[in-house]
Each structure stands twice: as C-alpha cells, then as structure tokens.
Design a protein around this motif. Sequence first.
Motif, PDB file in Angstrom:
ATOM      1  N   GLU A 406      35.435  46.926  21.631  1.00  0.00           N
ATOM      2  CA  GLU A 406      36.821  47.367  21.521  1.00  0.00           C
ATOM      3  C   GLU A 406      37.677  46.277  20.886  1.00  0.00           C
ATOM      4  O   GLU A 406      37.359  45.096  20.945  1.00  0.00           O
ATOM      5  CB  GLU A 406      37.365  47.746  22.901  1.00  0.00           C
ATOM      6  N   ALA A 407      38.795  46.697  20.295  1.00  0.00           N
ATOM      7  CA  ALA A 407      39.650  45.764  19.571  1.00  0.00           C
ATOM      8  C   ALA A 407      40.741  45.164  20.442  1.00  0.00           C
ATOM      9  O   ALA A 407      41.301  44.127  20.098  1.00  0.00           O
ATOM     10  CB  ALA A 407      40.287  46.460  18.370  1.00  0.00           C
ATOM     11  N   ALA A 408      41.072  45.807  21.570  1.00  0.00           N
ATOM     12  CA  ALA A 408      42.209  45.319  22.358  1.00  0.00           C
ATOM     13  C   ALA A 408      42.076  45.722  23.823  1.00  0.00           C
ATOM     14  O   ALA A 408      41.414  46.705  24.162  1.00  0.00           O
ATOM     15  CB  ALA A 408      43.524  45.861  21.789  1.00  0.00           C
ATOM     16  N   ILE A 409      42.730  44.928  24.683  1.00  0.00           N
ATOM     17  CA  ILE A 409      42.837  45.248  26.099  1.00  0.00           C
ATOM     18  C   ILE A 409      44.199  44.772  26.590  1.00  0.00           C
ATOM     19  O   ILE A 409      44.661  43.692  26.219  1.00  0.00           O
ATOM     20  CB  ILE A 409      41.699  44.601  26.922  1.00  0.00           C
ATOM     21  N   VAL A 410      44.863  45.597  27.396  1.00  0.00           N
ATOM     22  CA  VAL A 410      46.190  45.293  27.931  1.00  0.00           C
ATOM     23  C   VAL A 410      46.057  45.003  29.421  1.00  0.00           C
ATOM     24  O   VAL A 410      45.414  45.762  30.150  1.00  0.00           O
ATOM     25  CB  VAL A 410      47.162  46.469  27.718  1.00  0.00           C
ATOM     26  N   ALA A 411      46.649  43.896  29.866  1.00  0.00           N
ATOM     27  CA  ALA A 411      46.697  43.576  31.286  1.00  0.00           C
ATOM     28  C   ALA A 411      48.111  43.802  31.798  1.00  0.00           C
ATOM     29  O   ALA A 411      49.081  43.298  31.219  1.00  0.00           O
ATOM     30  CB  ALA A 411      46.263  42.127  31.527  1.00  0.00           C
ATOM     31  N   LEU A 412      48.236  44.587  32.877  1.00  0.00           N
ATOM     32  CA  LEU A 412      49.532  44.859  33.490  1.00  0.00           C
ATOM     33  C   LEU A 412      49.736  43.926  34.674  1.00  0.00           C
ATOM     34  O   LEU A 412      48.908  43.893  35.591  1.00  0.00           O
ATOM     35  CB  LEU A 412      49.602  46.309  33.970  1.00  0.00           C
ATOM     36  N   GLY A 413      50.826  43.166  34.654  1.00  0.00           N
ATOM     37  CA  GLY A 413      51.119  42.260  35.752  1.00  0.00           C
ATOM     38  C   GLY A 413      51.858  42.958  36.880  1.00  0.00           C
ATOM     39  O   GLY A 413      52.212  44.138  36.794  1.00  0.00           O
ATOM     40  N   ALA A 414      52.093  42.215  37.940  1.00  0.00           N
ATOM     41  CA  ALA A 414      52.801  42.766  39.100  1.00  0.00           C
ATOM     42  C   ALA A 414      54.265  43.026  38.762  1.00  0.00           C
ATOM     43  O   ALA A 414      54.878  42.293  37.973  1.00  0.00           O
ATOM     44  CB  ALA A 414      52.698  41.792  40.273  1.00  0.00           C
ATOM     45  N   VAL A 415      54.828  44.074  39.352  1.00  0.00           N
ATOM     46  CA  VAL A 415      56.258  44.369  39.204  1.00  0.00           C
ATOM     47  C   VAL A 415      56.989  43.611  40.316  1.00  0.00           C
ATOM     48  O   VAL A 415      56.739  43.842  41.500  1.00  0.00           O
ATOM     49  CB  VAL A 415      56.530  45.878  39.311  1.00  0.00           C
ATOM     50  N   ARG A 416      57.888  42.693  39.919  1.00  0.00           N
ATOM     51  CA  ARG A 416      58.583  41.854  40.896  1.00  0.00           C
ATOM     52  C   ARG A 416      60.088  41.906  40.652  1.00  0.00           C
ATOM     53  O   ARG A 416      60.538  42.051  39.512  1.00  0.00           O
ATOM     54  CB  ARG A 416      58.121  40.399  40.780  1.00  0.00           C
TER      55      ARG A 416
END
Length: 469
Positions: A406-416
């Motif tokens: 795959e060409a890309a991956i997105v990491a979602l951080g915590a909502v603070r």
Amino acid sequence: MTATMIKEFRLPDLGEGLTESEILSWKVAVGDTVTLNQVIAEVETAKAVVELPSPFAGVVAALHEQPGSVVEVGKPIVSFEVDDAGASNGGNANGGGNSTAVEAKAAAPQPETPQPETPQPETAEAGADVTPAKREPNLVGYGAVVEDTGRPVRRARGLVQAAATTVQAKPKPDDVPAERPRSTPPVRKLARDLGIDLQLVSGTGPGGLITREDVQNFAGEAEAASAVPAQPAATGDRETRTPIKGVRKFTASAVVQSAFTAPHVTEFLTIDVTATMELLARLKASKAFEGYKLTPLTIAAKAVLVALRNNPTLNSRWDEARQEIIQFNYVNLGIAAATPRGLTVPNIKDAERLNLRELATALSELTDTARAGKTSPSDLSGGTISITNIGVFGIDAGTPILNPGEAAIVALGAVRKAPWVVDDEIAVRQVMSLSLSFDHRLVDGEQGSRFLADLGAILADPAMVVTMV
C-alpha cells in the motif's frame, strides 16, 4: 457386510499461497461420526483462523496431527473410514480435477475368518464416462452446493488443492459398531486437554456415559497419585519464551519487508475536531442512525475516502516486478485491529461505494470478526490504503509502518480537550493529531501534504465535504 475404505484429508492451501498452518483444535475425535461439511478442525494460517469442513461423511479413523502442530500444506491431517460407494460419489461430486482420490476395491469377505488383502488401487482416467450421481452438498470451495445452516461462521475457501486419498479398503460387519468410550464432544475435548485416555475412565452417567465430573475426578486422582514434594522455583526461571508463529510471524515478516522496501515519509497535522465531535453527537441522537455504532473512526474513515478523490496517488501500488505503478479506481480500506493473536489489517472492499450507515456497519462487523479471530484470508488481502486508530490507547501521534503493497496509512490520535486559538482568543477545544506515512516512490511530498490537508479540513469542518465531491 459393508465394504469400507480409508480416505485421507490433506491440509489444503487456504489462500494467498500460504505454505503451512497450525492446528489450533480438533472439533472431532477418533471414532466420531461426521457429516459432509461438518467443521472438524480450527487452524491458524499466517493471516487468520479458519474452520475446516469435512470433505467426507464417515467415521474419523485417525488424527495425524496434534493441536499446536505446524503442518505443511499437502500433509495428511485426518483419515476417515467411509463406505465404498459413498466415497466414490464424494470424489465425483467435488468437481474432479484437483482431487487426487484413488479408488480401491474391497476384497470380498470369506465365509469364515476373512483375511485382509492388499488393495489394488486404480487411478481414474481423466474424462472417463461416469454417470453423475445426484448432486449433494460438498466441501466448501469444491464448487458444490452448500446448505445454509444459519450459523455465521467463516469457513475455509479455495480448498481445491486439498488431496483426499484412499489408503486401504476393508470389509466391516454392519452389526459390529466401532467401540469407544461413550461421552459427549465437550467431555472428549476436556479429556484431550488434560491428556487423559477415556479408555481408562469409568462412566457414571446413564448407560455408562462418561461425564465431565468423571474426567475431572480421574484427573484429580492421577495428580494425587503422582504428587511429589513441592520444589522451590529455580532462580533462573526469569524468562518466558514463546514460539514465533501464526499471525505474529506473518506480521513481523510483513513490517520488516515494508520498512526496508518502501521509503517511508511521515507527516503530522494537529487539528480542532470540535465540529466533527458535535456532528457525531447529533448523528448518534438521530433516528436515522439508531442502532448504528458511530465513533470518531467512522467519520475519519469517511473523510479519508472523500480526500482520496482529489488525491488518488495515495491509493496506488508499486509493482517492482513489472516496473509499473498501479493506481486503483476503487478503495479497499484497511483497518488495523489489535487481536489476542496479534495485529491484523482486514479491509472493507469497495469502501468508496458505502454511505455512512453502511460504512458504520462494515466497520463494526470487521472489528468484531477480527477480535474473534474469524477474519478470512480474503478479507486480509487486497487492501489499498489503511487506517490505524492509536487514539483508543491514549496515544496522540506516531509513525505507522505501511501495510505491505500500500502507498499510505493514516494514524488517528486521541481526541483531547486542549487550549486552541479561535478568532484570536484562547478557547478549550477538542483536538486530534493525524499522522500520515506514505511510500515516497509513489507519493511526492506535495501530494502527501495535500491529502493530509484535505483530510484535516474535513475533520475540522465536515461541511467542507461539499467542496470535494
């Protein structure tokens, strides 16, 4: 007198060219009578846990591998004793070409003390004129009809390479049933787990049935008989060693290959997602979404799909062998899932076609199936871009490694909640960090930055979607 034969079932290729699988558990024991397509074992490939259905109806004659054994594809794992006529029909029903069933004729029994004879195998010639029997349900993957039992299970697919081999034939009197201790499948499993031979256990149940209590009592008596004075723990017992196999082995190989093949670039963007969280709250309260599981991941997944429309290079693959760049016109959205067996990345096929309700349902089913260890190999292959939600662990940002191919991956951080400048004033807002890793062979810095900026714009102001579709 009924002529019978022994049929071997060899471990099939469960997809993606996997060369081996681990036997996790047997659902049957020697002497059990099984029906066609009955689940007989649970095996773990390098990608998923799969249930194996029986290719024959008959009696389990032998289990060639123990739970925990890693078996190569093509090795015999179980033998069945089947009726001569039934076995022949089963061989024809599976579609023929890929099964290596060898016919054997049982020797005619003598009036007195029949002597065993060596079977003379015949190999069925390709294209032989055989009158087809009535089509019956057969092993999943062999192309025959499968009855719907109503049970939502994942079963092995692509088993056309499985080899069912006739080993020997022998006459068996109809009036002499196979003798074995009487018990139920759960009790037999308990006995196997405890290493107890049921032949040694006396049954106290109706008609001599061996109960769970009988097995537990026998185990307690055996333990008491072999008890020795307790010894102090060795001072060197400070390590636990776990074999590297199954999903963990596959994950390790995949991330190493990805990290040292694709040149990773990671960018970060911190955004105010107060508007998205407010939208999420309204949707949860809406009757239109009653019964749907909505999370920040649901909205973020939809945002990724929208952002890809203007940035299609992130939905592509580098084909080293052909020296080509493959750009996909569909999105198989991978979702990294932490399971008891390790990290897996199943994907939602054609995710770009789903509306928000359909996407929420697909995400819920995907994660539930992954955590239960029931993800099929096909759901773990063919991904085009992935999301990993590290925010559920309280993490703000990271440098995710690309899922191989795959060409890309997105990491979602915590909502603070955090101080944020709004109209030149400090306000408490809900804030999230996004991390984007991409393959620099496929995606230039400008392309990656534009995608991340579009994704951030949608999550900061969901109304921006109308400007991108």
